[in-house]
Design a protein around this motif. Structure first.
Motif, PDB file in Angstrom:
ATOM      1  N   ASP A  48      -5.212  13.659 -34.675  1.00  0.00           N
ATOM      2  CA  ASP A  48      -4.743  15.050 -34.553  1.00  0.00           C
ATOM      3  C   ASP A  48      -3.430  15.274 -35.279  1.00  0.00           C
ATOM      4  O   ASP A  48      -3.105  16.380 -35.671  1.00  0.00           O
ATOM      5  CB  ASP A  48      -4.540  15.402 -33.068  1.00  0.00           C
ATOM      6  CG  ASP A  48      -5.860  15.500 -32.368  1.00  0.00           C
ATOM      7  OD1 ASP A  48      -6.854  15.759 -33.066  1.00  0.00           O
ATOM      8  OD2 ASP A  48      -5.899  15.298 -31.145  1.00  0.00           O
ATOM      9  N   ASN A  49      -2.631  14.189 -35.440  1.00  0.00           N
ATOM     10  CA  ASN A  49      -1.274  14.365 -35.956  1.00  0.00           C
ATOM     11  C   ASN A  49      -1.159  14.056 -37.437  1.00  0.00           C
ATOM     12  O   ASN A  49      -0.077  13.734 -37.913  1.00  0.00           O
ATOM     13  CB  ASN A  49      -0.317  13.454 -35.194  1.00  0.00           C
ATOM     14  CG  ASN A  49      -0.391  13.696 -33.705  1.00  0.00           C
ATOM     15  OD1 ASN A  49      -0.748  14.786 -33.291  1.00  0.00           O
ATOM     16  ND2 ASN A  49      -0.081  12.687 -32.918  1.00  0.00           N
ATOM     17  N   PHE A  50      -2.284  14.135 -38.160  1.00  0.00           N
ATOM     18  CA  PHE A  50      -2.217  13.791 -39.578  1.00  0.00           C
ATOM     19  C   PHE A  50      -1.510  14.875 -40.371  1.00  0.00           C
ATOM     20  O   PHE A  50      -1.767  16.057 -40.203  1.00  0.00           O
ATOM     21  CB  PHE A  50      -3.625  13.629 -40.148  1.00  0.00           C
ATOM     22  CG  PHE A  50      -4.209  12.284 -39.880  1.00  0.00           C
ATOM     23  CD1 PHE A  50      -3.425  11.156 -39.850  1.00  0.00           C
ATOM     24  CD2 PHE A  50      -5.565  12.149 -39.659  1.00  0.00           C
ATOM     25  CE1 PHE A  50      -3.968   9.910 -39.612  1.00  0.00           C
ATOM     26  CE2 PHE A  50      -6.117  10.918 -39.421  1.00  0.00           C
ATOM     27  CZ  PHE A  50      -5.322   9.796 -39.393  1.00  0.00           C
ATOM     28  N   ASP A  51      -0.606  14.464 -41.272  1.00  0.00           N
ATOM     29  CA  ASP A  51      -0.154  15.402 -42.292  1.00  0.00           C
ATOM     30  C   ASP A  51      -1.113  15.281 -43.481  1.00  0.00           C
ATOM     31  O   ASP A  51      -2.063  14.498 -43.447  1.00  0.00           O
ATOM     32  CB  ASP A  51       1.295  15.135 -42.709  1.00  0.00           C
ATOM     33  CG  ASP A  51       1.511  13.694 -43.113  1.00  0.00           C
ATOM     34  OD1 ASP A  51       0.500  12.994 -43.299  1.00  0.00           O
ATOM     35  OD2 ASP A  51       2.665  13.275 -43.221  1.00  0.00           O
ATOM     36  N   ASP A  52      -0.889  16.039 -44.545  1.00  0.00           N
ATOM     37  CA  ASP A  52      -1.858  16.099 -45.640  1.00  0.00           C
ATOM     38  C   ASP A  52      -2.099  14.737 -46.278  1.00  0.00           C
ATOM     39  O   ASP A  52      -3.235  14.366 -46.560  1.00  0.00           O
ATOM     40  CB  ASP A  52      -1.374  17.098 -46.712  1.00  0.00           C
ATOM     41  CG  ASP A  52      -1.608  18.527 -46.256  1.00  0.00           C
ATOM     42  OD1 ASP A  52      -2.259  18.681 -45.203  1.00  0.00           O
ATOM     43  OD2 ASP A  52      -1.139  19.447 -46.926  1.00  0.00           O
ATOM     44  N   ALA A  53      -1.019  13.992 -46.504  1.00  0.00           N
ATOM     45  CA  ALA A  53      -1.156  12.697 -47.169  1.00  0.00           C
ATOM     46  C   ALA A  53      -1.963  11.733 -46.303  1.00  0.00           C
ATOM     47  O   ALA A  53      -2.867  11.049 -46.780  1.00  0.00           O
ATOM     48  CB  ALA A  53       0.225  12.122 -47.462  1.00  0.00           C
ATOM     49  N   ASN A  54      -1.637  11.734 -45.001  1.00  0.00           N
ATOM     50  CA  ASN A  54      -2.354  10.834 -44.108  1.00  0.00           C
ATOM     51  C   ASN A  54      -3.804  11.248 -43.941  1.00  0.00           C
ATOM     52  O   ASN A  54      -4.686  10.409 -43.797  1.00  0.00           O
ATOM     53  CB  ASN A  54      -1.682  10.809 -42.735  1.00  0.00           C
ATOM     54  CG  ASN A  54      -0.542   9.820 -42.697  1.00  0.00           C
ATOM     55  OD1 ASN A  54      -0.571   8.824 -43.416  1.00  0.00           O
ATOM     56  ND2 ASN A  54       0.469  10.105 -41.891  1.00  0.00           N
ATOM     57  N   LEU A  55      -4.035  12.557 -43.955  1.00  0.00           N
ATOM     58  CA  LEU A  55      -5.401  13.045 -43.831  1.00  0.00           C
ATOM     59  C   LEU A  55      -6.227  12.562 -45.015  1.00  0.00           C
ATOM     60  O   LEU A  55      -7.370  12.134 -44.872  1.00  0.00           O
ATOM     61  CB  LEU A  55      -5.405  14.575 -43.779  1.00  0.00           C
ATOM     62  CG  LEU A  55      -6.741  15.206 -43.428  1.00  0.00           C
ATOM     63  CD1 LEU A  55      -7.159  14.842 -42.014  1.00  0.00           C
ATOM     64  CD2 LEU A  55      -6.669  16.716 -43.570  1.00  0.00           C
ATOM     65  N   LYS A  56      -5.621  12.585 -46.178  1.00  0.00           N
ATOM     66  CA  LYS A  56      -6.322  12.149 -47.371  1.00  0.00           C
ATOM     67  C   LYS A  56      -6.647  10.660 -47.274  1.00  0.00           C
ATOM     68  O   LYS A  56      -7.731  10.205 -47.647  1.00  0.00           O
ATOM     69  CB  LYS A  56      -5.480  12.432 -48.612  1.00  0.00           C
ATOM     70  CG  LYS A  56      -6.326  12.633 -49.833  1.00  0.00           C
ATOM     71  CD  LYS A  56      -5.678  13.533 -50.852  1.00  0.00           C
ATOM     72  CE  LYS A  56      -6.734  13.910 -51.887  1.00  0.00           C
ATOM     73  NZ  LYS A  56      -6.219  14.547 -53.054  1.00  0.00           N
ATOM     74  N   LYS A  57      -5.665   9.889 -46.735  1.00  0.00           N
ATOM     75  CA  LYS A  57      -5.888   8.458 -46.554  1.00  0.00           C
ATOM     76  C   LYS A  57      -7.020   8.212 -45.554  1.00  0.00           C
ATOM     77  O   LYS A  57      -7.873   7.351 -45.740  1.00  0.00           O
ATOM     78  CB  LYS A  57      -4.584   7.809 -46.067  1.00  0.00           C
ATOM     79  CG  LYS A  57      -4.338   6.449 -46.659  1.00  0.00           C
ATOM     80  CD  LYS A  57      -3.027   5.871 -46.169  1.00  0.00           C
ATOM     81  CE  LYS A  57      -1.800   6.590 -46.724  1.00  0.00           C
ATOM     82  NZ  LYS A  57      -0.601   6.323 -45.915  1.00  0.00           N
ATOM     83  N   PHE A  58      -7.001   9.042 -44.495  1.00  0.00           N
ATOM     84  CA  PHE A  58      -8.049   8.946 -43.474  1.00  0.00           C
ATOM     85  C   PHE A  58      -9.415   9.228 -44.086  1.00  0.00           C
ATOM     86  O   PHE A  58     -10.385   8.518 -43.852  1.00  0.00           O
ATOM     87  CB  PHE A  58      -7.731   9.942 -42.350  1.00  0.00           C
ATOM     88  CG  PHE A  58      -8.847  10.166 -41.378  1.00  0.00           C
ATOM     89  CD1 PHE A  58      -9.207   9.185 -40.467  1.00  0.00           C
ATOM     90  CD2 PHE A  58      -9.541  11.371 -41.360  1.00  0.00           C
ATOM     91  CE1 PHE A  58     -10.228   9.395 -39.565  1.00  0.00           C
ATOM     92  CE2 PHE A  58     -10.568  11.591 -40.466  1.00  0.00           C
ATOM     93  CZ  PHE A  58     -10.912  10.601 -39.573  1.00  0.00           C
TER      94      PHE A  58
END
Lengths: 317, 359
Positions: A87-97
């Protein structure tokens, strides 16, 4: 202790159903109702249950295709080696996810864009994440096509999906999901629409790739035999809840929950002489567990074997 | 390097095969082939005229559809009509003057005053079809065949332009409505209901009263009215079907943005339907143009509608079949080209709608 690739805690997904004049009658369908499970790195969990019990909804919530209603999902971060809350992803982390999670769909005929060539289809994830130069990407496509057994790759790259058979398409789907080298792949009944003879080769392929690339699968199926072949652990789902979760052999040999027992007894046996014993629902074991553990939702009866203790007498018949 | 050449060759072959397959499907539809033939015929007409002018086969002073004319002279015998019928020569008053004859009263020129029995040299306008003018000339001595060619250029330009504008609008709005849903969808659907509700021809009359409509303006107006109307709803329904396909989900899991999904997955899959709409809307555009020109509401020099308009204002349209070359060629051209595009659409329908295919 082994690291988990994904940890799911009290996941809930509700759908609102509106009916009546101006949607005045609102009712809630609990498609996924308070389920929890972990999947260790490199291991696979089978999610088994009848149609409409919420398996696919669970998968879609994990992939962030649908927003979950409640609950906590934590995903392994490959760089920090810690668990991140999705839930706490920022854009960069979301992309990594997104790089580390992929999904294989049930229908090989609908899961590939009919207007794209095989090369474009497999290139898509690489293009979206902008990995390597154009030549690198093409090499990666060739490599993964060879890995999934579509050789020579040059023959397949310019073709369109409709020119391939169902098994070949599913191989392309697998190639597409694995070209990013993800850590976690959700498989939504990838073999259920395939010929039985092709099924085993696709499953072997997935197992081999899992071993080579250290991929974990969440393997959704309604076929216990397939789950047994593919998975380290099996979770049995019923009416949006996990009713029993255990190591594969333990669950199949020593099922406790009446729903699991009935599911196992319904596996067809390819022997015309064999007369199947109809399993009579028997709540004694479950009742005893419920009586002994009145406060717990899931009870460990030993050997990592969990039983849900909610009352199923009304819904199971 | 060798591989990539090989790959390109295979790709080419695959494309060629796909085209061949679709072409075979199209050929199975007789209507579609008839339509294609008609459209091709008019296309040849449209491109033939500039070629004839450029090569010098046609003199612009004679054959130009608007300013070219030819004086076709004819020798007429000046006669006097009797007061009472029947006579030996004339059965009734309708028969006088007969072929090749003219009465003194019909010569309006005050400078000449021929006697009965003289030869009077007159202009034959409109002149009937001849070897020089395949479909005759109009009341100003202009070549009808050349006007038909000019009219088919106008029809192609207007039809295709307005169809392209209309289909672009409806495809973009339809996919956006399907993709975003919610309020955007509700707004776009109500808007297209509103446009559907407006009667387009009366609306065009009103627009032409306020603004000078040239061919480009008409194409844009027709395109916008067509593009905002019912085709948005149909394309939206197709886009909704594509939106829930697993390959869209698969792109989203991979991290594709909304724009990626919209432009690389959904649009290509609604494109065949959009093409179909385009072909059908050409028909409507050609018909609308003819109606507006016939009513004299367009600022166009020459088109099929203008030709019928001229023959009507000059009074020939009520003369039965006596001056058929003024009315029939233009009327048939509108009917056939509009029908031809419709039939091509029917043929494409067989190709793109698998359910309609004959097994």
């Amino acid at each position: 202790m082994k690291k988990n690739v994904i940890e799911v805690k009290n996941l809930e997904k509700y759908f609102e159903v509106n009916s009546g004049f101006l949607n005045r009658n609102k009712s809630i369908v609990k498609a996924v109702d308070n389920i929890s499970f972990d999947i260790p790195l490199g291991e696979s969990l089978g999610l088994v249950g009848q149609s409409g019990c919420g398996k696919t909804t669970t998968a879609r919530s994990l992939c962030l295709l649908d927003q979950k209603t409640n609950g906590e999902v934590k995903f392994y971060n490959t760089e920090t080696q810690e668990m991140d809350d999705i839930d706490n992803f920022d854009d960069a982390n979301l992309k990594k996810f997104r790089r580390n999670i992929q999904m294989i769909f049930q229908d090989p005929y609908e899961s590939l864009n009919p207007r794209w060539t095989i090369k474009d289809i497999i290139l898509e994830p690489l293009n979206i994440h902008n990995i390597g130069t154009l030549n690198d990407r093409e090499e990666a496509v060739k490599e993964i096509l060879t890995t999934v057994g579509l050789t020579p790759p040059e023959n397949y790259m310019p073709r369109y999906p409709h020119e391939l058979s169902g098994g070949q398409r599913q191989r392309v789907s697998i190639a597409r999901t694995l070209v990013m080298k993800p850590k976690f792949v959700v498989c939504d009944e990838p073999t259920s629409m395939l010929d039985v003879s092709i099924r085993i080769s696709i499953m072997d392929l997935m197992l081999n790739l899992a071993k080579d690339l250290e991929v974990s699968y969440l393997y959704i199926t309604h076929d216990l035999a397939v789950a047994r072949y593919m998975c380290n652990r099996i979770a049995v789902m019923f009416n949006g809840k996990i009713v029993e979760i255990a190591e594969t052999e333990e669950l199949l040999k020593n099922p406790i929950h009446p729903y699991t027992k009935r599911l196992i007894s319904s596996i067809p046996v390819p022997d015309p002489q064999y007369q199947r014993q109809e399993y009579e629902l028997n709540y004694d074991e479950l009742d005893e567990i419920i009586k002994n553990n009145p406060d717990d939702d899931m009870v460990d009866i030993g050997g990592n074997h969990y039983i849900a203790t909610h009352d199923v007498k009304d819904s199971l018949y | 390097m060798n591989d990539s050449i090989n790959e390109k060759e295979i790709q080419k072959k695959v494309r060629r095969e796909a085209f061949k397959r679709n072409w075979l499907l199209f050929r199975q539809s007789t209507l579609g082939m008839i339509g294609l033939g008609i459209v091709f015929f008019f296309f040849i007409l449209a491109i033939l005229q500039p070629i004839l002018f450029l090569t010098g086969a046609w003199n612009e002073a004679v054959y130009h559809p608007v300013v070219g004319y030819e004086e076709i002279k004819v020798n007429l015998l000046v006669v006097e009509c009797p007061d009472e019928y029947p006579t030996e020569k004339y059965e009734s008053s309708n028969a006088c003057p007969g072929d090749g004859e003219i009465t003194q009263r019909q010569i309006y020129n005050p400078n000449i005053n021929p006697e009965v029995g003289d030869i009077h040299v007159a202009l034959l306008q409109p002149s009937p079809p001849s070897a020089r003018h395949l479909l005759g000339t109009d009341s100003l001595g202009r070549d009808i065949f050349s006007q038909i060619m000019e009219g088919s250029q106008v029809a192609f330009l207007l039809g295709l332009l307005s169809a392209i504008i209309g289909v672009s609008i409806s495809t973009i709005l339809g996919t956006i409505a399907a993709f975003y849903g919610g309020r955007v969808d509700a707004y776009l659907m109500r808007q297209s209901d509103l446009v559907l509700m407006l009667p387009s021809l009366p609306l065009l009359f009103i627009i032409s009263a306020f603004a000078e409509l040239k061919i480009w303006h008409l194409a844009i107006v027709l395109g916008v009215i067509g593009g905002l109307g019912g085709s948005v709803i149909t394309i939206k329904s197709q886009a909704l079907q594509v939106k829930v396909k697993p390959f869209v989900d698969s792109a989203r899991i991979t991290g594709g943005s909304n724009m990626t999904i919209l432009f690389s997955h959904i649009l290509p899959n609604v494109a065949p339907l959009a093409l179909l709409f385009m072909v059908f809307s050409v028909t409507g555009a050609i018909a609308s143009e003819s109606i507006l020109s016939f009513l004299g509401l367009l600022n166009i020099e020459m088109s099929w509608g203008i030709m019928i308009y001229l023959s009507q204002t000059d009074g020939y349209i009520f003369s039965g079949m006596a001056y058929w070359w003024l009315i029939l060629p233009a009327g048939l051209a509108v009917t056939f080209l509009a029908g031809g595009f419709y039939l091509v659409g029917r043929g494409l329908d067989d190709v793109f709608n698998p359910r309609l295919r004959k097994r």
